[in-house]
Design a protein around this motif. Structure first.
Motif, PDB file in Angstrom:
ATOM      1  N   ALA A   1      43.661  34.136  45.213  1.00  5.86           N
ATOM      2  CA  ALA A   1      44.659  34.909  44.212  1.00  5.86           C
ATOM      3  C   ALA A   1      44.157  36.285  43.956  1.00  5.86           C
ATOM      4  O   ALA A   1      44.639  37.422  44.182  1.00  5.86           O
ATOM      5  N   VAL A   2      42.919  36.495  43.587  1.00  3.91           N
ATOM      6  CA  VAL A   2      42.146  37.683  43.485  1.00  3.91           C
ATOM      7  C   VAL A   2      42.226  38.769  44.506  1.00  3.91           C
ATOM      8  O   VAL A   2      42.631  39.837  44.597  1.00  3.91           O
TER       9      VAL A   2
ATOM     10  N   GLY B   1      46.003  39.628  45.469  1.00  2.00           N
ATOM     11  CA  GLY B   1      46.273  40.705  44.240  1.00  2.00           C
ATOM     12  C   GLY B   1      45.825  41.938  44.836  1.00  2.00           C
ATOM     13  O   GLY B   1      46.600  42.795  44.739  1.00  2.00           O
ATOM     14  N   THR B   2      44.534  42.095  44.996  1.00  2.00           N
ATOM     15  CA  THR B   2      43.930  43.257  45.317  1.00  2.00           C
ATOM     16  C   THR B   2      44.365  43.904  46.498  1.00  2.00           C
ATOM     17  O   THR B   2      44.776  45.091  46.445  1.00  2.00           O
TER      18      THR B   2
ATOM     19  N   LEU C   1      47.866  45.209  45.544  1.00  2.00           N
ATOM     20  CA  LEU C   1      47.854  46.438  44.917  1.00  2.00           C
ATOM     21  C   LEU C   1      47.564  47.732  45.936  1.00  2.00           C
ATOM     22  O   LEU C   1      48.009  48.953  45.735  1.00  2.00           O
TER      23      LEU C   1
END
Lengths: 249, 295
Positions: free
Chosen positions: B159-160, B163-164, B167
């Motif tokens: 997920a991280v 997400g990054t 972004l």
């Protein structure tokens, strides 16, 4: 030689306008090399002014110094009366100055649309995306292409187009015609005249004075990091022999 | 139970899971390194120490302030990010005009200092950090036993990373970041405060390391040297993936974790060297890395 500190001849049609950009005794260095030795010139609101000169005369460095991206500079650069000599480039941009660099600076990791939308709006009154696309329909067709996949002419269009959205009133265009086919050079000339009609003020660096003559009000001749002469566009023909000598053409 | 490729499925899937967990840490850490290298041109050798600090901050938050795992998952990376911002402002910002080597030496020195400080204060035997109550236990999937916490580590890191990636690839802020990675001068001349962006990027990159540290705390014991053991492998991952490629860093991280896990099943003797062998081969065939762009 002409003393530009005191005797700038007004150009026809712009005589009453106040100076938007006033550069006085501008000196600049790259590391140890002293590039600008006291550039002095003015650009009035609504004018198109060119810096003419040979390779290495300091035209591009002048532009970079006005934009604030040359680290070491002294003298005075006033934009709308605000002294910018010690401001970082982001603050200068926010005053309403936009720069289209010689190498165009199209980002490979951004698509055409992202390149176009990248510069933030700094003032109201810039073009909308639709207006930009009307002026440059090719960019709309290629909106999702990678920026650097465009042809040289299209990249130049993109580099100009993206600073029209920002609302900047002063455009610094560094050799927009360099290396482009004659038909594209003509298009760029048309666009510059349209921008002038919209009231934008343009400082143009050019080596091609024939092109410069089709768009500009006045010309400053730059040599060894100094302004050595100023020629109104209407007097260009009369000064042709002198100019050719300056430029070595 | 039937065997898979000559091995009991428990062994195969167990190692696969272990590989995936390691891969999760490789991915988050190399993602941060790639981000930092892209914009700052600095090879952040302190990344392992910052991962270790994330784990220690979680430990200290729990044992001094009684703040548990879930708040620590946010707070500890934030604290690591703040220390990163201070480091960038005080030291790194003075090095950008110099060769890569100076940034590498400075961050290497910082890593040694940070490790030394925590070693002095807490020793090297490792401190326990309990799994959060909600993630204790596990699931019997039939072919293997899946501990809940390990499943969470994989989910959280995916997920991280995702997400990054979103972004950076899909937002305006990400477009500024990508553009500034290519030509910071021009981006600043458009009116963006690039120096602040650089500071925040370093803070974000090391906060990712801190996040990985908190995720790791319940699995490995909290140990001052936990980062230096990992960082060498992570650098190999970054070299294989290609410096500066976000998706490349993530995919290579997970991929190499899995390859390492499978090597433990099929040829355990090579498990600690397989990544470096791959690195050598990649460097010979594609020096810019699998996802890198040759300059």
């Amino acid at each position: 030689m002409l003393d530009t500190n005191t005797s700038v001849r007004p150009s026809p049609g712009a005589a009453a306008a106040p100076a938007l950009l006033e550069v006085e005794n501008l000196q600049a260095w790259y590391g140890e090399s002293h590039i600008l030795h006291g550039m002095t010139f003015q650009v009035r609101r609504g004018e198109v002014v060119t810096l003419l000169g040979r390779n290495g005369a300091g035209k591009t460095t002048t532009m970079k110094s006005v934009m604030g991206v040359v680290g070491q500079r002294t003298g005075s650069v006033r934009y709308q009366g605000t002294e910018t000599i010690s401001l970082p480039p982001n603050k200068i941009a926010r005053l309403g100055v936009a720069w289209c660099p010689e190498e165009r600076g199209i980002f490979a990791s951004l698509n055409v649309r992202e390149n176009l939308m990248l510069p933030p709006v700094v003032k109201p009154g810039g073009m909308s995306l639709e207006e930009v696309y009307d002026l440059f329909p090719r960019l709309k067709e290629r909106a999702t292409s990678q920026g650097t996949k465009l042809s040289g002419g299209e990249q130049q269009m993109l580099a100009i187009a993206r600073i029209l959205r920002t609302g900047a009133e002063m455009l610094l265009l560094d050799e927009p015609t360099e290396g482009l086919a004659p038909v594209i050079v003509q298009q760029i000339g048309t666009i510059i005249r349209q921008l002038k009609e919209r009231g934008l003020t343009i400082l143009l660096v050019e080596q091609n004075f024939r092109f410069a003559a089709t768009v500009a009000d006045r010309h400053y001749v730059v040599e060894h990091g100094q302004v050595i002469d100023e020629i109104a566009n209407s007097e260009l023909e009369r000064n042709r022999a002198k100019l050719e000598e300056y430029l070595g053409v | 139970m039937a065997e898979l490729l000559g091995f009991p499925p428990q062994v195969l899937f167990g190692q696969l899971l272990l590989g995936l967990i390691n891969g999760a840490f490789y991915a988050i850490l190399s993602l941060g390194l790639a981000l930092i290298f892209g914009l700052l041109n600095i090879i952040n050798f302190a990344h392992g120490a910052q991962y270790m600090m994330g784990a220690f901050f979680a430990y200290l938050l729990l044992n001094i302030l009684g703040i548990g795992y879930w708040p620590a998952l946010i707070l500890a990376p934030l604290l690591v990010g703040v220390t990163g911002i201070i480091i960038e402002r005080l030291f790194l910002s003075r090095l950008y005009k110099l060769d890569h080597l100076y940034g590498l030496l400075l961050t290497f020195g910082l890593a040694l200092i940070l490790e030394g400080v925590f070693r002095h204060l807490y020793g090297v035997s490792g401190l326990p950090y309990a799994q959060p109550a909600a993630l204790q236990g596990g699931q019997n999937l039939g072919f293997m036993y899946l501990p809940n916490y390990r499943a969470w580590v994989v989910v959280a890191s995916v997920a991280v990373c995702l997400g990054t990636w979103l972004l950076i690839e899909k937002t305006k802020l990400g477009a500024y970041l990508r553009a500034a990675t290519e030509n910071p001068t021009l981006v600043q001349a458009f009116g963006i405060n690039v120096p602040v962006m650089i500071t925040l990027t370093y803070g974000f990159g090391v906060a990712l390391a801190g996040f990985a540290g908190v995720l790791a705390a319940p699995i490995y014991s909290v140990n001052p040297l936990m980062g230096s053991n990992l960082i060498i492998i992570v650098f190999a991952v970054v070299v294989i993936g290609g410096m500066g490629s976000i998706m490349g860093a993530v995919l290579t991280g997970f991929g190499l974790g899995i390859i390492e896990g499978l090597t433990k099943v099929f040829y355990p003797e090579a498990s600690s060297t397989v990544i470096f062998v791959i690195m050598a081969i990649v460097l010979l065939i594609k020096p810019a890395g699998l996802f890198g762009k040759a300059h």
